[in-house]
Design an enzyme around this catalytic site. Sequence first.
Site, PDB file in Angstrom:
ATOM      1  N   GLU A   9      10.220 -28.754  16.571  1.00 63.56           N
ATOM      2  CA  GLU A   9      10.305 -29.047  15.141  1.00 63.56           C
ATOM      3  C   GLU A   9       9.155 -28.376  14.144  1.00 63.56           C
ATOM      4  O   GLU A   9       8.157 -28.475  14.338  1.00 63.56           O
ATOM      5  CB  GLU A   9       9.844 -30.664  15.033  1.00 63.56           C
ATOM      6  CG  GLU A   9      10.351 -31.257  13.571  1.00 63.56           C
ATOM      7  CD  GLU A   9       9.928 -32.801  13.861  1.00 63.56           C
ATOM      8  OE1 GLU A   9       9.319 -33.283  14.477  1.00 63.56           O
ATOM      9  OE2 GLU A   9      10.733 -33.423  12.823  1.00 63.56           O
ATOM     10  N   GLU A  32      14.783 -40.869  10.645  1.00 65.99           N
ATOM     11  CA  GLU A  32      13.324 -40.972  11.096  1.00 65.99           C
ATOM     12  C   GLU A  32      12.647 -41.491   9.927  1.00 65.99           C
ATOM     13  O   GLU A  32      12.643 -40.836   8.820  1.00 65.99           O
ATOM     14  CB  GLU A  32      12.825 -39.733  11.533  1.00 65.99           C
ATOM     15  CG  GLU A  32      11.310 -39.952  11.965  1.00 65.99           C
ATOM     16  CD  GLU A  32      10.521 -38.435  12.328  1.00 65.99           C
ATOM     17  OE1 GLU A  32      10.219 -38.330  13.577  1.00 65.99           O
ATOM     18  OE2 GLU A  32      10.751 -37.576  11.407  1.00 65.99           O
TER      19      GLU A  32
HETATM   20  C1  LER Z   1       6.348 -35.386  12.100  1.00 69.53           C
HETATM   21  O1  LER Z   1       6.238 -35.348  10.879  1.00 69.53           O
HETATM   22  C2  LER Z   1       7.839 -35.802  12.173  1.00 69.53           C
HETATM   23  O2  LER Z   1       8.699 -35.529  11.566  1.00 69.53           O
HETATM   24  C3  LER Z   1       8.148 -36.433  13.626  1.00 69.53           C
HETATM   25  O3  LER Z   1       9.696 -35.880  14.173  1.00 69.53           O
HETATM   26  C4  LER Z   1       7.211 -35.871  14.776  1.00 69.53           C
HETATM   27  O4  LER Z   1       7.363 -36.686  15.753  1.00 69.53           O
HETATM   28 MN    MN Z   2      10.838 -35.275  12.497  1.00 66.49          MN
END
Ligand code: LER
Ligand code: MN
Length: 277
Positions: free
Chosen positions: A146, A240
């Site tokens: 990521e 998320e």
């Molecule tokens: C962190 O900023 C994030 O986006 C997550 O996916 C990290 O685990």
């Molecule tokens: Mn993330």
Amino acid sequence: MKIGLNTLLFTAGFDREHLPLLGQVKRWGFDGIEIARFAFDGFPAREIGQAAKDEGLGVTFCSALTGGTSLISDDAAVRGQALDFLKQGIDTAREIGSDVFLGPFCAPVGFLPGRRPNEDEWRWAVEGLKAAAAHAEAAGVRIANEPLNRFETYFVNTAARARELCDAVGSPAHGILFDTFHANIEERSFAQALRACGPHLAHVHACENDRGAPGSGHVGWAETFAALKEMDYQGWVVIESFGARIPEIAAAACIWRDLAESPEALAQEGLRFIRNA
Ligand code: LER
Ligand code: MN
């Protein structure tokens, strides 16, 4: 496109005590649950994976490098520990039934040395990720690495840079996790950034510009979903967000206010928006 929910909205360390959440996530209408863990020893991955399967949920497995764990440290012993951590995470992903192991996997989240990355660090990242990808390939798992925004890392901030890393690693088992929150800060265009990932796009985090429910802010959702459609993306889009009332999560993600009426409302509003997008 399958829609999941990341457990960081509710807990920093998903475990047996959180199993009742699975039924709730299924009833809300999600296709899957994204389990997040930052330590793997003693974690009952098989049991939790089976419980998700019994609920009819798919599973993805999320983590991150944190603290002093770095694949690009100038200390070879530290790089070795980071690689061991990634291999253990990949094995845990396989045990839980996830075909992806996702998160920021070069430098620890929040590590900002106050300078640009150097050539040694790039070489160490490629070397470490090649070894991790070989382990992942043997396990039948794909790493989704990521890019983070500039306030969380100095190392890989954009899809274009992540693509360069994929090209250098050269393994089908190493791909990119595209997170709309980070992209909103770093990219000039969501669609162009997604296209830059190309076949290396391995996972998507749907997160609003303030880390709230997708659809409640100004992320370019229409552009994002049109690009995913154009790319015929068949993978996961996972909401998320972070539990604003959980001290360690709030501190790690810098969440200093509520982002929705409740975490439950955030999950359901976000899902409704993505299903209708
Ligand atoms: C962190 O900023 C994030 O986006 C997550 O996916 C990290 O685990
Ligand atoms: Mn993330």
